[in-house]
Design an enzyme around this catalytic site. Structure first.
Site, PDB file in Angstrom:
ATOM      1  N   SER A 181     -12.871  -2.532   5.682  1.00 24.28           N
ATOM      2  CA  SER A 181     -11.615  -1.792   5.641  1.00 24.28           C
ATOM      3  C   SER A 181     -10.518  -2.649   5.011  1.00 24.28           C
ATOM      4  O   SER A 181      -9.624  -2.138   4.345  1.00 24.28           O
ATOM      5  CB  SER A 181     -11.228  -1.299   7.038  1.00 24.28           C
ATOM      6  OG  SER A 181     -10.637  -2.332   7.774  1.00 24.28           O
ATOM      7  N   LYS A 182     -10.594  -3.944   5.206  1.00 26.94           N
ATOM      8  CA  LYS A 182      -9.632  -4.814   4.531  1.00 26.94           C
ATOM      9  C   LYS A 182      -9.794  -4.709   3.024  1.00 26.94           C
ATOM     10  O   LYS A 182      -8.821  -4.670   2.284  1.00 26.94           O
ATOM     11  CB  LYS A 182      -9.834  -6.261   4.963  1.00 26.94           C
ATOM     12  CG  LYS A 182      -9.189  -6.616   6.275  1.00 26.94           C
ATOM     13  CD  LYS A 182      -9.155  -8.116   6.438  1.00 26.94           C
ATOM     14  CE  LYS A 182      -8.516  -8.517   7.754  1.00 26.94           C
ATOM     15  NZ  LYS A 182      -9.333  -8.136   8.924  1.00 26.94           N
ATOM     16  N   ILE A 183     -11.019  -4.680   2.584  1.00 29.31           N
ATOM     17  CA  ILE A 183     -11.271  -4.620   1.141  1.00 29.31           C
ATOM     18  C   ILE A 183     -10.706  -3.338   0.553  1.00 29.31           C
ATOM     19  O   ILE A 183     -10.033  -3.354  -0.470  1.00 29.31           O
ATOM     20  CB  ILE A 183     -12.785  -4.740   0.864  1.00 29.31           C
ATOM     21  CG1 ILE A 183     -13.235  -6.184   1.113  1.00 29.31           C
ATOM     22  CG2 ILE A 183     -13.110  -4.320  -0.567  1.00 29.31           C
ATOM     23  CD1 ILE A 183     -14.721  -6.375   1.136  1.00 29.31           C
ATOM     24  N   ILE A 211      -7.070  -3.670   0.298  1.00 28.36           N
ATOM     25  CA  ILE A 211      -6.662  -4.532  -0.807  1.00 28.36           C
ATOM     26  C   ILE A 211      -6.696  -3.762  -2.123  1.00 28.36           C
ATOM     27  O   ILE A 211      -5.783  -3.843  -2.937  1.00 28.36           O
ATOM     28  CB  ILE A 211      -7.588  -5.766  -0.901  1.00 28.36           C
ATOM     29  CG1 ILE A 211      -7.320  -6.709   0.261  1.00 28.36           C
ATOM     30  CG2 ILE A 211      -7.383  -6.494  -2.229  1.00 28.36           C
ATOM     31  CD1 ILE A 211      -8.367  -7.788   0.423  1.00 28.36           C
TER      32      ILE A 211
END
Ligand code: DCP
Ligand code: MN
Length: 715
Positions: free
Chosen positions: A448-450, A453
Site C-alpha cells: 500500500s505504501k508503494i 508513492i
DNA sequence: TGTCGGAGGAC
DNA sequence: GTCCTCC
DNA sequence: GACA
C-alpha cells in the site's frame, strides 16, 4: 541529566499504559518538566514533595503543585525558537518540575539504552512499557512541550502518539498550563472544541495549534517542520495565517506532471536497459552467457488488474492528477499504526477490518513447496536493474530505509532492502497495491505504501528530509572503512559533522585512519579491465614462487559486473591445506607484493593459525588509486563452498544459508555441514559434520537448489 | 509470534 | 559471552 | 516489515 529525565518520562509512560480504561484522571493534575540536578533543592521547596519512586536516582520529584495560570507570554517560548538549548534557563519561570506519582520500574535504564532489537523484546514481554528513546541527535522535540487533545473515541492510539513524541524528546504536558508550546489536536476536532476543552477564549498566538498528523510528520522527517501548513491546520483556526503560506499548489502541479511523465514512460514497451552486472560485455566477449540468460530479457509479466494500467490518454492523466490533488498525501499514522498492530491487540477495529478486507494469502498456488520462496531458488540476472521504471518508488523506499537505519531498526531496514531489491528487478512500473503485493518480500503494508508513492509521489518528504543534516553525515561516516552504524551514530551524537572534524577531534582506529585517508579511492569503482590487470599482476608475481597456486576473482567480478567495489581473490592450490596456503601466500607472496610496491597496506588479516583472510589495499604500477583487495585462502577441499560464499551476492548467500539451516544444515565459506547440534538457546554446540565443500554444484544439489551460474545470483 | 547469515576481532 | 564490523 |  537528560537521561534521568527520560527515565522519569518512562515511568510516566508506564503509568499511562497501565490505565485500564484509557480514561485520563484529570484530577491528577500533573506535568513533567526537567529539574536540573544542581537545582533540586533550590527549586523544590515551594512544592510539597509527596512521593518519589526513586528519589536517589531520579532528578524528578513527585509533587502536587498548584497549577500556574496560563499567561500569554509563555516562558517556554524561548525553547521553541532555540530548541537546541534545552537547558532550563534559571530565569525561566515555570520552575516547578512536577511529575505524577509513578510505580517503580525495574531495569529502566537497561530498557532505555537497549538497542532497538532488544528493547523491542522487552516491549513485547511487558506490553509496551518500553519507551525507546532516540539517541541525543534524534531528540527532535527537545524543549518542546506538547498538550494533547484527544478525540474521545481514540484514546489508545493517542497514547501511542504521546509515547512516540516523548521518545523523540517531547515533554508531555498532561494538564493545561503555562509553558505548552504545541497543542496537538486529534482529527475531527475543530478549533471550537479546543477552546471548549481548554476553557479559554482564544489560544495565545505563541502556542502552535496543530492536528495529530504534525508530530508524525516531524518524526518522519526528523525535523520540526513548519506547523503553519494547511496539512496541520485545525479546522476553524486562524484561516488568515494559513493563507499566507504558499499552499501545496506546487505539489499538486508537480504531481500531475509526474503522472503525465508516467504515461509517456509507459508508451514504449519496456526495453532492456543497460545494466551493471550480467551484461554481455560484447566488446570483450569475456563473459560467457548461457542460453537461458538471453531469454531472460523478456520482461516478467505481471497480471495486472484492469484498473491497474490506466490508459494513456491525457484526459485520464489529468483526472488522476485531480484525484491526487485531493488525496490526503498520507504518510499518516505511519509511525503509529505499526505500533498499534503490536500494542493495541483488540482496539482499532475499524482499520483492522479494512485490512482484513484485503488480507489474502500471499501465494495462491497450493502445491508449491516452501523452499520455492527462497531467493536463491530463482534466477536473478540483474536485467533491467538500472534505468528502472520503478526508480522513483525505489528512491522513496530507500529514503524510508535510510530512516529506519538511523533508527537502528535492523530488521525493518533489511525488509525494506529486500523489498527494494524485488522492485528493482521488475521490468515494469508497479502502480498498484495488488501488483506490489504479488512480489516477493512485499507484503500488505509495503504494497500500500508503494501504491501511495506512485499516486502522490511523496514530494512533501523531500522538502524536509533534505533539511536533516544527520542523514547525509551518517552515510558519510559509514562510508569509512572500519566505521559502522554505531560508530557513525556516536560521532554524530558527539556533534561531529565532517571528516576533517573527525581527524581533529575523534579517536580513530588505525584502519579508520586509512579508511579516511583513502576515502575517495575506496569508493571509486574498479573497471573490469583493471580487475583483470590485478589478476594478471598477482598471478605473475605468485607464479615465480609457486606456479600451482590458482587465483579466481570472485565477488561482483565473477558475477559478470562491469565494475567492482574491490577485487576479491579466491586463492587455492591443488591438495593444499590452509596451512600450506598460509605459508605460500602470507609468508611469501604478500611480502613480495609489498616489496614490489603493489600492496600498500594490510587492513585486516586473520592472526589465527588457520585464519584464511587477508584484506588490504593495493595499487597497480603506474596508478595512484588505492584499491581494496581481498585474498581468501581456500583449502582445495573447500573451494566449492568458498566460491559460493565469495561469489555472492550477499542476498543470495543469506538466502541459501538460511535454506540450509532450515534443512538442519549449515552453509559457510568452508562447506555444507549437517547434523548441526544447536543448544536450547539456539547457540551452536557442534559444527556438525562436513557434507560437501569441494564441488560448488554438488552443494547446490544437496540443498535442492537448481544450479545458478554466477551471473544469475544477483538477488 | 518468532525468525531473519555467518564469522572474526575487540572487549 | 556481547558488541561491532565486515564479506 | 515479510513470512511461515
Ligand atoms: N553481506 C555480505 C556481503 C558480501 N558477501 C559475500 C558475497 C560477495 O560477493 C562477497 C564479496 O563481498 P563484496 O563486499 O566485495 O561484494 P561484491 O563483490 O558482491 O560487490 P562489490 O562490487 O561491491 O565488491 O562476499 C556476503 O556473503 N554477505
Ligand atoms: Mn567485491
Amino acid at each position: 541529566m537528560e537521561k534521568e529525565t527520560k527515565e522519569a518520562f518512562f515511568d510516566e509512560l508506564y503509568q499511562l499504559d497501565n490505565e485500564d480504561s484509557g480514561e485520563e484522571d484529570q484530577s491528577n493534575a500533573s506535568v513533567i518538566l526537567p529539574l536540573p540536578r544542581s537545582d533540586v533543592s533550590a527549586r523544590t521547596p515551594s512544592n510539597q514533595i509527596v512521593h518519589s519512586s526513586r528519589p536517589e536516582q531520579s532528578l524528578l520529584r513527585t509533587v502536587s503543585a498548584p497549577l500556574p495560570q496560563l499567561s500569554a507570554s509563555s516562558p517556554c517560548q524561548a525553547n521553541v525558537v532555540e530548541r537546541s538549548s534545552f537547558s532550563p534557563t534559571p530565569s525561566s519561570k515555570p520552575s516547578e518540575q512536577v511529575i505524577i506519582d509513578t510505580p517503580i520500574m525495574a531495569k529502566t535504564t537497561a530498557s532505555v539504552t537497549a538497542r532497538k532489537e532488544a528493547s523491542k523484546t522487552i516491549g513485547k514481554r511487558k506490553r509496551g512499557q518500553s519507551l525507546e528513546l532516540k539517541s541525543e541527535s534524534q531528540q527532535i522535540f527537545n524543549g518542546l512541550a506538547f498538550y494533547f487533545i484527544p478525540n474521545n473515541d481514540t484514546s489508545i492510539p493517542r497514547k501511542l502518539r504521546i509515547r512516540k513524541a516523548m521518545e523523540w524528546g517531547a515533554l508531555w504536558i498532561r494538564e493545561w498550563r503555562d509553558g505548552v508550546t504545541h497543542v496537538i489536536v486529534d482529527k475531527d476536532l475543530c478549533y471550537d472544541d479546543v477552546l471548549k476543552t481548554l476553557k479559554i477564549k482564544s489560544l495565545p498566538s505563541d502556542i502552535k495549534l496543530v492536528n495529530d498528523r504534525y508530530p508524525a510528520d516531524c518524526i518522519m522527517y526528523r525535523f520540526v517542520v513548519n506547523e503553519i501548513q494547511p496539512l496541520y491546520r485545525v479546522a476553524g483556526h486562524d484561516d488568515a495565517v494559513m493563507v499566507q503560506q504558499p499552499p501545496t499548489s506546487a505539489l499538486s502541479s508537480e504531481t500531475s506532471l509526474q503522472l503525465r511523465a508516467e504515461k509517456q514512460e509507459r508508451l514504449p514497451p519496456p526495453q532492456t536497459p543497460s545494466r551493471t552486472e550480467g551484461s554481455e560485455l560484447t566488446s570483450s566477449g569475456r563473459v560467457s552467457v548461457d542460453a537461458d540468460f538471453a531469454e531472460s530479457s523478456t520482461p516478467q509479466r505481471i497480471t495486472m488488474p484492469s484498473h491497474a494500467c490506466p490508459q494513456n490518454d491525457l484526459d485520464k492523466a489529468i483526472a488522476e492528477a485531480q484525484v491526487t490533488k485531493d488525496l490526503p498525501l498520507d504518510m499518516d499514522e505511519d509511525e503509529y499504526s505499526e505500533e498499534s498492530a503490536i500494542l493495541d491487540d483488540s482496539e482499532n477495529e475499524h482499520s483492522k477490518e479494512e485490512k482484513q478486507r484485503k488480507t489474502k494469502s500471499k501465494k495462491g498456488s497450493f502445491s508449491k513447496s516452501w523452499q520455492e520462496n527462497f531467493s536463491c531458488m530463482s534466477k536473478h540476472d540483474g536485467v533491467g536493474t538500472s534505468a528502472n521504471p520503478n526508480a522513483r518508488t525505489i528512491e522513496i523506499l530507500q529514503q524510508m530505509a535510510d530512516y529506519y537505519e538511523r533508527d537502528q531498526d535492523h530488521w525493518r531496514l533489511t525488509a525494506y532492502r529486500r523489498a527494494i531489491a524485488a522492485l528493482r528487478k521488475q521490468a515494469r512500473k508497479i502502480t498498484t497495491e495488488e501488483q506490489a503485493f504479488a512480489l516477493p518480500f512485499i507484503g500488505q503494508r509495503l504494497a500500500s505504501k508503494i501504491e501511495e508513492i506512485v499516486w502522490t509521489n511523496k514530494l512533501r518528504r523531500l522538502d524536509n528530509t533534505s533539511l536533516d543534516p544527520n542523514a547525509e553525515v551518517l552515510q558519510l561516516f559509514m562510508g569509512i572503512y572500519g566505521v559502522g552504524l554505531k560508530q557513525a551514530t556516536k560521532w554524530i551524537d558527539q556533534g561531529h559533522k565532517s571528516i576533517p572534524e573527525l581527524l581533529e577531534k575523534a579517536h580513530l582506529s588505525k584502519n579508520q585512519k586509512i579508511g579516511i585517508a583513502h576515502y575517495e579511492d575506496f569508493k571509486t569503482r574498479i573497471p573490469r579491465a583493471e580487475a583483470d590487470r590485478h589478476d594478471q599482476y598477482v598471478r605473475e608475481t605468485c607464479s615465480k614462487i609457486d606456479n600451482t597456486v590458482q587465483f579466481t576473482i570472485g565477488g561482483s567480478y565473477r558475477r559478470g559486473a562491469a565494475d567492482s567495489g574491490d577485487v576479491d581473490f579466491i586463492v587455492t592450490k591443488p591438495d593444499a591445506t590452509i596451512k600450506n596456503l598460509r605459508t605460500i601466500i602470507l609468508d611469501r607472496v604478500i611480502p613480495k607484493l609489498f616489496d614490489k610496491g603493489y600492496l600498500k597496506i594490510g587492513l585486516a588479516t586473520t592472526d589465527k593459525v588457520d585464519g584464511s583472510k587477508w584484506h588490504g589495499a593495493a595499487a597497480l604500477p603506474g596508478t595512484t588509486i588505492w584499491r581494496r583487495i581481498d585474498f581468501l585462502l581456500v583449502p582445495w577441499d573447500e573451494i566449492g563452498a568458498a566460491l559460493i560464499y565469495f561469489t555472492g551476492n550477499d542476498i543470495f548467500n543469506r538466502s541459501i544459508r538460511l535454506l540450509a539451516s532450515k534443512k538442519g544444515m549449515r552453509l559457510n565459506q568452508r562447506g555444507l555441514w549437517k547434523d548441526v547440534v544447536r543448544g536450547c538457546n539456539r547457540e551452536r554446540i557442534t559444527q556438525g559434520t562436513l557434507v560437501e565443500g569441494k564441488d560448488e554444484k554438488k552443494i547446490f544439489e544437496l540443498l535442492g537448489v537448481p544450479w545458478r551460474p554466477p551471473q544469475h545470483r544477483m538477488c
